[in-house]
Design an enzyme around this catalytic site. Sequence first.
Site, PDB file in Angstrom:
ATOM      1  CD  GLU A 294      55.644  12.976  56.681  1.00 38.49           C
ATOM      2  OE1 GLU A 294      56.472  13.517  56.682  1.00 38.49           O
ATOM      3  OE2 GLU A 294      55.235  14.052  57.049  1.00 38.49           O
TER       4      GLU A 294
ATOM      5  N   GLY B  95      49.761  11.451  65.208  1.00 41.99           N
ATOM      6  CA  GLY B  95      48.708  10.385  65.625  1.00 41.99           C
ATOM      7  C   GLY B  95      48.341   9.645  66.472  1.00 41.99           C
TER       8      GLY B  95
ATOM      9  CG  HIS C 102      50.383  14.787  56.785  1.00 42.17           C
ATOM     10  ND1 HIS C 102      50.129  15.177  58.208  1.00 42.17           N
ATOM     11  CD2 HIS C 102      51.465  13.937  56.191  1.00 42.17           C
ATOM     12  CE1 HIS C 102      52.118  15.169  57.838  1.00 42.17           C
ATOM     13  NE2 HIS C 102      52.352  14.310  57.325  1.00 42.17           N
TER      14      HIS C 102
ATOM     15  CB  CYS D 175      49.030  19.990  62.422  1.00 39.59           C
ATOM     16  SG  CYS D 175      48.856  18.289  63.135  1.00 39.59           S
TER      17      CYS D 175
ATOM     18  CG  ASP E 165      51.961  19.050  59.502  1.00 38.58           C
ATOM     19  OD1 ASP E 165      50.783  18.685  60.170  1.00 38.58           O
ATOM     20  OD2 ASP E 165      52.135  18.290  58.756  1.00 38.58           O
ATOM     21  CB  SER E 166      53.012  15.881  62.375  1.00 43.76           C
ATOM     22  OG  SER E 166      52.585  16.180  61.859  1.00 43.76           O
TER      23      SER E 166
ATOM     24  CB  CYS F 294      45.023  14.376  57.465  1.00 41.48           C
ATOM     25  SG  CYS F 294      46.463  14.130  58.497  1.00 41.48           S
TER      26      CYS F 294
HETATM   27  N1  DGL Z   1      48.981  16.512  59.362  1.00 45.12           N
HETATM   28  C1  DGL Z   1      48.712  16.279  60.662  1.00 45.12           C
HETATM   29  C2  DGL Z   1      47.182  16.462  60.490  1.00 45.12           C
HETATM   30  O1  DGL Z   1      46.252  17.797  60.469  1.00 45.12           O
HETATM   31  C3  DGL Z   1      48.647  14.893  60.648  1.00 45.12           C
HETATM   32  C4  DGL Z   1      49.335  14.793  62.219  1.00 45.12           C
HETATM   33  C5  DGL Z   1      50.039  12.967  62.268  1.00 45.12           C
HETATM   34  O2  DGL Z   1      51.426  13.210  62.860  1.00 45.12           O
HETATM   35  O3  DGL Z   1      49.819  12.183  62.819  1.00 45.12           O
HETATM   36  O4  DGL Z   1      46.635  15.855  61.556  1.00 45.12           O
END
Ligand code: DGL
Length: 272
Positions: A164, A39, A197, A69, A6-7, A195
């Site tokens: 974050e 994003g 997160h 992600c 994931d990011s 998402c």
């Molecule tokens: N967890 C990522 C998602 O599902 C976040 C993406 C991001 O870093 O903006 O989209």
Amino acid sequence: MIGVFDSGSGGLTILKTLTERLPDQDFLYLGDHGNAPYGHRSNEQIVELTKAGVTRLMDAGCRLVILACNTAAAIALRSLQETWLPEQFPDNRILGVLVPMVEVITGVPWSQQNQSPARDAEKILLLATHKTVASGAYEEEINKRAPQVDLVQKACPGLVDAIEGGAGAMPLRGMIEGFIKETDTYGISTAVLGCTHFPLVEGYFQAVLPKNISILSQPDIVAGALVDYLERHTQYQVSGTGHVILLTTGDPVTVNIVSRRFADSTLTFTHV
Ligand code: DGL
């Protein structure tokens, strides 16, 4: 080991359910906190960062990587699967989080692109990053299979950054309240937190969404899909001991504080 990418810390919501459903598998998680959030990035950057993350996991021995992600899955997964992976790691596989969600929303298996007359007309709300919404990926795939499903999409810009960044309960809830107020929720039966997160702050979504709207759990659906996949592709199963390693491209001290607050108090990331 199964790789999970994931990011940032959002993929922990998926990892948690994966470890519950697959207690004998070992997992290697990589959060690209050093480059998050995705994003705000260009599609080209998202593709390159996703390749770099998957490469790290595969070089470390993961033959199967879950892109936990939605943004990376919506923007990068198809090109990675079609051209990059067969050249770089021909025996390995990458799975995303979008496919199992679309299958559940439409009631149509991914491989069958015929439309489903059995599916009731329904209004579904997708809450996701700006990039995921702008990609149109959910809309396109749902429309192909179940055009009677009316997908209302709402981008939630800044929410991943706030999570974050360790924002407190009040500002997080306030942001979510703002997004829901801006959305016409009339007739919506189901919301998808598109998402990874967002399940970290699911309680705030639940508190502000109208009571008749139920949230479809992406972690549960993705874990169920992986269990099925491993039953059909036993070559990607590993007889492990339930060992989990967490890596980050960011500062592990900050990442540990934030992820322990939202996810699990015992998590320990190390820098990669
Ligand atoms: N967890 C990522 C998602 O599902 C976040 C993406 C991001 O870093 O903006 O989209």
